[in-house]
Design an enzyme around this catalytic site. Sequence first.
Site, PDB file in Angstrom:
ATOM      1  N   LYS A  11      -1.085   3.644   4.078  1.00  0.00           N
ATOM      2  CA  LYS A  11      -2.305   2.733   3.897  1.00  0.00           C
ATOM      3  C   LYS A  11      -2.829   2.368   5.280  1.00  0.00           C
ATOM      4  CE  LYS A  11      -1.059   0.518  -0.737  1.00  0.00           C
ATOM      5  NZ  LYS A  11      -0.898  -0.800  -1.428  1.00  0.00           N
ATOM      6  N   TYR A  51      -8.045   2.542  -7.813  1.00  0.00           N
ATOM      7  CA  TYR A  51      -7.501   1.406  -8.510  1.00  0.00           C
ATOM      8  C   TYR A  51      -8.023   1.009  -9.776  1.00  0.00           C
ATOM      9  CZ  TYR A  51      -3.995   1.212  -4.494  1.00  0.00           C
ATOM     10  OH  TYR A  51      -3.099   1.212  -3.679  1.00  0.00           O
ATOM     11  N   ASN A 114       0.597  -3.744   2.300  1.00  0.00           N
ATOM     12  CA  ASN A 114       1.969  -3.412   2.134  1.00  0.00           C
ATOM     13  C   ASN A 114       2.115  -2.006   2.500  1.00  0.00           C
ATOM     14  OD1 ASN A 114       0.909  -2.460  -0.302  1.00  0.00           O
ATOM     15  ND2 ASN A 114       2.244  -3.423  -1.676  1.00  0.00           N
ATOM     16  N   HIS A 117       1.597   3.510  -0.729  1.00  0.00           N
ATOM     17  CA  HIS A 117       1.345   3.555  -2.201  1.00  0.00           C
ATOM     18  C   HIS A 117       2.386   4.715  -2.620  1.00  0.00           C
ATOM     19  CE1 HIS A 117      -0.357   4.047  -5.779  1.00  0.00           C
ATOM     20  NE2 HIS A 117      -0.279   5.339  -5.852  1.00  0.00           N
ATOM     21  N   GLU A 128      -2.838  11.254 -10.292  1.00  0.00           N
ATOM     22  CA  GLU A 128      -3.392  10.623  -8.675  1.00  0.00           C
ATOM     23  C   GLU A 128      -3.186  11.898  -7.795  1.00  0.00           C
ATOM     24  OE1 GLU A 128      -0.510   7.679  -7.562  1.00  0.00           O
ATOM     25  OE2 GLU A 128      -1.288   6.291  -9.101  1.00  0.00           O
TER      26      GLU A 128
HETATM   27  N1  UDP Z   1      -1.486  -6.084  -5.072  1.00  0.00           N
HETATM   28  C1  UDP Z   1      -1.948  -7.299  -4.454  1.00  0.00           C
HETATM   29  N2  UDP Z   1      -1.624  -8.525  -4.992  1.00  0.00           N
HETATM   30  C2  UDP Z   1      -0.898  -8.527  -6.199  1.00  0.00           C
HETATM   31  C3  UDP Z   1      -0.309  -7.223  -6.717  1.00  0.00           C
HETATM   32  C4  UDP Z   1      -0.822  -6.113  -6.109  1.00  0.00           C
HETATM   33  O1  UDP Z   1      -2.456  -7.274  -3.308  1.00  0.00           O
HETATM   34  O2  UDP Z   1      -0.714  -9.499  -6.601  1.00  0.00           O
HETATM   35  C5  UDP Z   1      -1.817  -4.855  -4.090  1.00  0.00           C
HETATM   36  C6  UDP Z   1      -0.770  -4.220  -3.381  1.00  0.00           C
HETATM   37  O3  UDP Z   1      -1.307  -3.687  -2.316  1.00  0.00           O
HETATM   38  C7  UDP Z   1      -0.165  -3.222  -4.568  1.00  0.00           C
HETATM   39  C8  UDP Z   1      -1.415  -2.788  -5.031  1.00  0.00           C
HETATM   40  O4  UDP Z   1      -2.242  -3.704  -5.250  1.00  0.00           O
HETATM   41  O5  UDP Z   1       0.540  -2.076  -3.827  1.00  0.00           O
HETATM   42  C9  UDP Z   1      -1.363  -2.075  -6.436  1.00  0.00           C
HETATM   43  O6  UDP Z   1      -0.465  -2.795  -7.228  1.00  0.00           O
HETATM   44  P1  UDP Z   1       0.668  -2.200  -8.150  1.00  0.00           P
HETATM   45  O7  UDP Z   1       1.025  -3.393  -8.965  1.00  0.00           O
HETATM   46  O8  UDP Z   1       0.311  -0.986  -8.849  1.00  0.00           O
HETATM   47  O9  UDP Z   1       2.074  -2.135  -6.904  1.00  0.00           O
HETATM   48  P2  UDP Z   1       2.392  -0.634  -6.486  1.00  0.00           P
HETATM   49  O10 UDP Z   1       2.638   0.263  -7.623  1.00  0.00           O
HETATM   50  O11 UDP Z   1       1.485  -0.343  -5.292  1.00  0.00           O
HETATM   51  O12 UDP Z   1       3.876  -0.956  -5.990  1.00  0.00           O
END
Ligand code: UDP
Length: 142
Positions: A11, A51, A114, A117, A128
């Site tokens: 990211k 997303y 974070n 991905h 994807e």
């Molecule tokens: N995210 C966020 N706040 C939240 C949950 C998710 O900012 O409460 C963001 C974070 O960058 C995350 C992305 O949205 O990686 C997608 O969320 P997901 O639950 O799909 O998590 P991932 O699969 O990326 O671990």
Amino acid sequence: MAIERTLSIIKPNAVAKDAIGAILGRFEAAGLKIVAARMLHMSREQASAFYAIHQGKPFFDELVDFMISGPVMVQVLEGEDAVAKNREIMGATNPAQAAPGTIRADFADSFTENAAHGSDSPENAAVEIAFFFPEGVCPRTR
Ligand code: UDP
């Protein structure tokens, strides 16, 4: 265990801190092969489409703003159990809960920023991968 492919994104915050090499090195060290890669700066439309499943959630706008704040490095990882292995190497979505030594523990700046991905299932990985590599992925022969 099955040979799988998964989609990985480094990211914008991790690209900005010059962690591309360190992160790709972790995948290779874990036995995941890089079978496709591209760097791009996503448009708002692309990030919103990628997303789309999170549309309407409270963090959606912040997530899209972040994902278009700079270039991302996108790669397809291939190997045994690649989907789960990549998520293990990344650590928990919330970096505060990510295990020590994981990508998110080491490179995340916040829950949204974070660092990485990774697809959450082989089915989503296929969708994807096609999103970023519509021309297909060339197989590794060695
Ligand atoms: N995210 C966020 N706040 C939240 C949950 C998710 O900012 O409460 C963001 C974070 O960058 C995350 C992305 O949205 O990686 C997608 O969320 P997901 O639950 O799909 O998590 P991932 O699969 O990326 O671990």
